[in-house]
Design an enzyme around this catalytic site. Sequence first.
Site, short mmCIF file in Angstrom:
data_model
loop_
_atom_site.label_atom_id
_atom_site.label_comp_id
_atom_site.label_asym_id
_atom_site.label_seq_id
_atom_site.Cartn_x
_atom_site.Cartn_y
_atom_site.Cartn_z
CG MET A 1 -36.72 18.37 -17.67
SD MET A 1 -37.25 16.75 -18.17
CE MET A 1 -37.55 15.99 -16.59
N GLY B 1 -33.44 24.02 -5.36
CA GLY B 1 -32.30 23.32 -5.94
C GLY B 1 -31.90 23.96 -7.26
CG HIS B 2 -34.50 23.78 -10.67
ND1 HIS B 2 -35.70 23.32 -10.20
CD2 HIS B 2 -34.08 22.84 -11.55
CE1 HIS B 2 -36.01 22.18 -10.77
NE2 HIS B 2 -35.04 21.85 -11.59
CD GLN C 1 -35.00 13.92 -19.34
OE1 GLN C 1 -34.44 14.72 -20.08
NE2 GLN C 1 -34.73 13.88 -18.05
N GLY D 1 -26.93 19.60 -11.06
CA GLY D 1 -26.99 19.27 -9.64
C GLY D 1 -26.45 17.87 -9.37
O1 PAF Z 1 -32.10 17.08 -14.76
C1 PAF Z 1 -33.00 17.46 -15.53
O2 PAF Z 1 -33.87 18.27 -15.19
C2 PAF Z 1 -33.04 16.92 -16.95
O3 PAF Z 1 -32.63 15.59 -16.99
C3 PAF Z 1 -32.24 17.76 -17.95
C4 PAF Z 1 -30.76 17.77 -17.62
C5 PAF Z 1 -32.77 19.19 -17.96
C6 PAF Z 1 -32.39 17.19 -19.35
O4 PAF Z 1 -33.72 17.20 -19.77
#
Ligand code: PAF
Length: 281
Positions: A31, A37-38, A62, A148
């Site tokens: 997001m 971490g990413h 979400q 992750g």
């Molecule tokens: O972990 C996240 O950043 C989000 O939940 C994801 C998997 C990108 C779904 O929107």
Amino acid sequence: MTAIVRPLADLRGRIRAWKAAGESIGIVPTMGALHDGHLSLVRAAKAGCDRVIVTLFVNPRQFNNAEDFAKYPRTEHADAALLAPLGVDALFVPEGAEVYPPDHATVISVSGVTAPLEGTHRPGHFDGVATVVAILLNMTQADRAYFGEKDWQQLQLVRRLVADLKLPAEIVPCPCVRAEDGLALSSRNQRLAPDARARAAALPQALFAAAGRIEAGETPGAVLEAARAGLEAKGIGPVEYLELRDGETLGPAQRGRPARLLVAAWLDGVRLIDNVAVALP
Ligand code: PAF
């Protein structure tokens, strides 16, 4: 600079060419507001796949409240710059209306693993995650997708989703990345004021200490009660949950199976989550 790609038709053109050349595709769904971490997920994807797509979509479905969604950091160009040295092939940033057109009517709901913990405290959250992950896997035609372990319950949900829907992507779990003081990296950490950020390390410290005591044979109930009280005494609270669970089903933990200790707690108006493996004696 990494190419920012939208709309889907543009991405699909690139994917067609890559697949025609026999190249494998890995995705890192995010997001945005990228942090180390990413980047560790991206490095794993680069090591395992010929082509890597990072998806950036702040998924409205979400979020439990509109304010949290509105406040979520949006840093598309900084994200593209961070990815540039890693050799990412595309930063796919779909428009909201392309992911959820006005006539969109499908919601994916995974039961079981999603029921406790985050499922109890964030109603509807996991339906939003399951639906968008299925959409992103289909949009990108990914061979592998990297998630992750910091979002442990989400990872179990994605595994279940892919198995149940027979989606062809392999789900690759990657270890949680922590700051020097132990705090799990998260885009939401940016919202902590400096004094709160300094106190936040008490959360992983309590988690690891509790896991150690349980592994040493102390009664989990008593250990967790003391850990919860200790956190709240340090101004970390309310603690929404601090629970020992089965690492895969998220049901009750059982001897002889991998267990996980998971926590969600508030600090300075920011909701922090974390988890750690526990080897039951
Ligand atoms: O972990 C996240 O950043 C989000 O939940 C994801 C998997 C990108 C779904 O929107």
